[in-house]
Design an enzyme around this catalytic site. Structure first.
Site, PDB file in Angstrom:
ATOM      1  CG  ASP A 212      51.651  -1.173  -7.846  1.00 53.30           C
ATOM      2  OD1 ASP A 212      51.756   0.267  -7.572  1.00 53.30           O
ATOM      3  OD2 ASP A 212      50.646  -1.776  -8.173  1.00 53.30           O
ATOM      4  CE  LYS A 214      48.510  -0.544  -5.526  1.00 52.03           C
ATOM      5  NZ  LYS A 214      47.847   0.136  -6.684  1.00 52.03           N
ATOM      6  CG  ASN A 217      50.009  -4.437  -4.096  1.00 47.80           C
ATOM      7  OD1 ASN A 217      48.770  -4.950  -4.362  1.00 47.80           O
ATOM      8  ND2 ASN A 217      50.341  -3.670  -5.136  1.00 47.80           N
ATOM      9  CG  ASP A 230      49.015  -6.763  -7.352  1.00 45.32           C
ATOM     10  OD1 ASP A 230      49.405  -6.840  -8.246  1.00 45.32           O
ATOM     11  OD2 ASP A 230      47.851  -6.654  -6.743  1.00 45.32           O
ATOM     12  CB  THR A 285      46.953   5.880  -6.121  1.00 46.28           C
ATOM     13  OG1 THR A 285      47.793   6.771  -5.272  1.00 46.28           O
ATOM     14  CG2 THR A 285      47.239   4.505  -5.136  1.00 46.28           C
TER      15      THR A 285
HETATM   16  P1  ATP Z   1      46.189  -4.565  -8.825  1.00 47.84           P
HETATM   17  O1  ATP Z   1      46.820  -4.121  -7.552  1.00 47.84           O
HETATM   18  O2  ATP Z   1      47.045  -5.029  -9.993  1.00 47.84           O
HETATM   19  O3  ATP Z   1      45.229  -3.670  -9.437  1.00 47.84           O
HETATM   20  P2  ATP Z   1      44.336  -6.124  -7.920  1.00 47.84           P
HETATM   21  O4  ATP Z   1      44.030  -4.687  -6.920  1.00 47.84           O
HETATM   22  O5  ATP Z   1      42.970  -6.244  -8.705  1.00 47.84           O
HETATM   23  O6  ATP Z   1      45.587  -6.038  -8.423  1.00 47.84           O
HETATM   24  P3  ATP Z   1      45.020  -7.570  -5.535  1.00 47.84           P
HETATM   25  O7  ATP Z   1      45.785  -6.386  -5.261  1.00 47.84           O
HETATM   26  O8  ATP Z   1      45.697  -8.677  -5.853  1.00 47.84           O
HETATM   27  O9  ATP Z   1      44.326  -7.199  -7.031  1.00 47.84           O
HETATM   28  O10 ATP Z   1      43.813  -7.832  -4.554  1.00 47.84           O
HETATM   29  C1  ATP Z   1      42.919  -7.008  -4.108  1.00 47.84           C
HETATM   30  C2  ATP Z   1      42.564  -7.140  -2.705  1.00 47.84           C
HETATM   31  O11 ATP Z   1      42.044  -8.469  -2.464  1.00 47.84           O
HETATM   32  C3  ATP Z   1      43.842  -7.082  -1.854  1.00 47.84           C
HETATM   33  O12 ATP Z   1      44.239  -5.483  -1.654  1.00 47.84           O
HETATM   34  C4  ATP Z   1      43.430  -7.721  -0.636  1.00 47.84           C
HETATM   35  O13 ATP Z   1      42.583  -7.090   0.322  1.00 47.84           O
HETATM   36  C5  ATP Z   1      42.629  -8.915  -1.166  1.00 47.84           C
HETATM   37  N1  ATP Z   1      43.586 -10.005  -1.363  1.00 47.84           N
HETATM   38  C6  ATP Z   1      44.367 -10.344  -2.701  1.00 47.84           C
HETATM   39  N2  ATP Z   1      44.896 -11.493  -2.401  1.00 47.84           N
HETATM   40  C7  ATP Z   1      44.887 -11.997  -1.455  1.00 47.84           C
HETATM   41  C8  ATP Z   1      45.019 -13.344  -0.596  1.00 47.84           C
HETATM   42  N3  ATP Z   1      45.954 -14.006  -0.831  1.00 47.84           N
HETATM   43  N4  ATP Z   1      44.445 -13.255   0.729  1.00 47.84           N
HETATM   44  C9  ATP Z   1      43.734 -12.439   1.131  1.00 47.84           C
HETATM   45  N5  ATP Z   1      43.225 -11.335   0.587  1.00 47.84           N
HETATM   46  C10 ATP Z   1      43.689 -11.200  -0.614  1.00 47.84           C
HETATM   47 MG    MG Z   2      45.839  -4.388  -5.650  1.00 48.98          MG
END
Ligand code: ATP
Ligand code: MG
Length: 465
Positions: A212, A214, A217, A230, A285
């Site tokens: 994944d 992208k 991530n 992620d 996506t």
């Molecule tokens: P998935 O991609 O499986 O749906 P998600 O989108 O719910 O997971 P993440 O991609 O882990 O969750 O986090 C969402 C957003 O939060 C990231 O795109 C980023 O902008 C922010 N983020 C995540 N982890 C961090 C971190 N360790 N420090 C700063 N920002 C973070």
């Molecule tokens: Mg995400």
């Protein structure tokens, strides 16, 4: 540790079957945890001895180090028993949103350290069959201990949510950066793609396939260097990864005609307007997913290099090669990449860049990287890259951080009520997530080194390592 034994037979009631599974999972976890803890402790001891050997310490110095280490182990054991919970952290701000929860900037009350806290609602995860997903995320984050992967420090849970406490990366994510800029220069692209090559290779070396990759991530640390986040999708439950999803929805396809005929500037605008919505949806996506991932025939780690090619195209052109009005249309274009992967003449890019994109985005049998990462590193597009020191050198775009809790590189998100129990339960009155709590067993995790740093700003906050 896998346990074998009689599988529940079909005459059993669902309730009994669930009890059997529950007992099995509980037992398996109990024993594998015991063994893992013992092994980890041994490994730390070995590492210490090895380090002291390399440093050529005298016996007396060794004795002092050993006793300090033993004290650290005791402290670790004690901290493992003390339960961390939500009340140990102060929530400062919502900084990200995903399909299954949100990410907040938080501060640990006793130490003042800031972290990113990912919150996942149990009820949503059970509803959306994401349990395999979260277990995978936990397992991989625990094992990956590299500069190229976001560090996880603690995890815990309460009745409603799972919580992952990670290092906070103040530079924001690549998706947000790409939304802000029309395109990146070839030099900037070279830097980010080169770092991501090393990041992907580091998880491949651990035996993982990300699947994944992208821009959302790819996170940026305080100095502007890349880290991967992620790993949730390693078990692949998101709809965007499932072929059936596209099959079922194939009938009522709206025409993509208007989109096809836009010039590249309008395409980029449309893409940027819809992009964030896509990131929040549970569908996700399919733009970055390699065609073989959709097929029943199987895939290997080379699928991550395809995704990198798509990102590289997006950086230079302003939108990814298969973007369309609907995920279904995008899926069709990915599958039909031989015709659909084209370069708009009005956005000039170098031949070297174009060649590398086409080496990433092709049949996996011929894809660059099949013979190892060296093949990628020596591609002409990367001429001049200092692979050994890239992470220590200045990033292509520097990040300005005013304080350890600076969130200026993140978009604004409204406050949510995910931490308010009353609202959460009334939304799911009939969900029996409480009775299903055992599926989240083994979720709690504490990191050895993360627990010993007190008072000072951890070195990772200084970034650039
Ligand atoms: P998935 O991609 O499986 O749906 P998600 O989108 O719910 O997971 P993440 O991609 O882990 O969750 O986090 C969402 C957003 O939060 C990231 O795109 C980023 O902008 C922010 N983020 C995540 N982890 C961090 C971190 N360790 N420090 C700063 N920002 C973070
Ligand atoms: Mg995400």
């Amino acid at each position: 540790m896998a346990m074998t034994g009689p599988t529940p037979c079909s005459s059993m009631s669902n309730h009994t079957k669930e009890r059997v599974t529950m007992t099995k999972v509980t037992l398996e976890n109990f024993y594998s945890n015991l063994i893992a803890q013992h092994e980890e402790r041994e490994m730390r001891q070995k590492k210490l001895e090895q380090m002291m050997e390399e440093e050529g310490l005298k016996d007396e110095e060794k004795r002092i180090r050993r006793s300090a280490h033993a004290q650290k182990e005791t402290e670790f054991l004690r901290l493992k028993r003390t339960r961390l919970g939500l009340e140990d952290f102060e929530s400062l701000k919502v900084i990200g949103r995903g399909a299954f929860g949100e990410v907040r900037l938080v501060q640990k009350k006793d130490t003042g350290h800031v972290y990113a806290m990912k919150i996942l609602r149990k009820a949503d995860m059970l509803e959306k069959e994401q349990v395999g997903h979260i277990r995978a995320e936990r397992d991989i984050l625990v094992e990956a201990d590299s500069l190229w992967v976001v560090k996880m420090f603690y995890s815990f849970q309460d009745k409603l949510n799972l919580y992952l406490i990670m290092e906070f990366l103040p530079g924001g994510d690549m998706m947000t950066l790409l939304m802000k800029k029309d395109t990146l220069t070839e030099e900037e692209t070279q830097f980010y793609i080169a770092e991501t090559v090393l990041a992907i290779d580091s998880i491949h070396q651990l035996g993982f396939i990300h699947r994944d990759i992208k821009p959302d991530n790819l996170l940026l640390d305080s100095k502007g260097h890349v880290k991967l986040s992620d790993f949730g999708l390693c078990t692949g439950l998101k709809k965007a990864h499932r072929t059936e999803f596209y099959r079922n929805l194939n009938h009522s396809l709206p025409s993509d005609f208007t989109f096809q005929n836009m010039n590249s500037k309008r395409k980029a605008e449309t893409w940027k307007r819809n992009r964030r919505q896509l990131a929040f949806s549970t569908v996700g996506t399919p733009d970055y997913i390699a065609p073989e991932v959709f097929m029943q025939t199987g895939y290997n780690k080379l699928c991550d290099w395809w995704s990198l090619g798509v990102i590289m195209y997006e950086m230079l052109i302003g939108y990814p090669p298969f973007c369309s009005e609907t995920p279904q249309e995008t899926y069709k274009k990915v599958m039909n990449w031989k015709e659909t992967l084209t370069f708009p003449p009005e956005v000039p890019i170098s031949d070297k860049a174009k060649d590398l994109i086409l080496r990433f985005c092709c049949e996996w049998e011929h894809r660059i990287g099949a013979s190892g990462v060296e093949e990628i590193k020596s591609n002409p597009f990367f001429e001049g890259v200092d692979w050994e020191h890239i992470r220590e050198r200045p990033a292509a775009i520097s990040i300005e951080i005013k304080s350890i809790d600076d969130t200026s590189n993140f978009d604004e998100f409204p406050e949510s009520d995910i931490l308010k129990p009353t609202v959460a339960t009334s939304n799911h009155p009939e969900t029996d997530y409480k009775n299903k709590d055992w599926v989240f067993i083994n979720y709690t995790y504490k990191r050895f080194e993360g627990l010993t740093a007190r008072g000072a700003i951890p070195s990772y906050m200084k970034g650039g390592k």
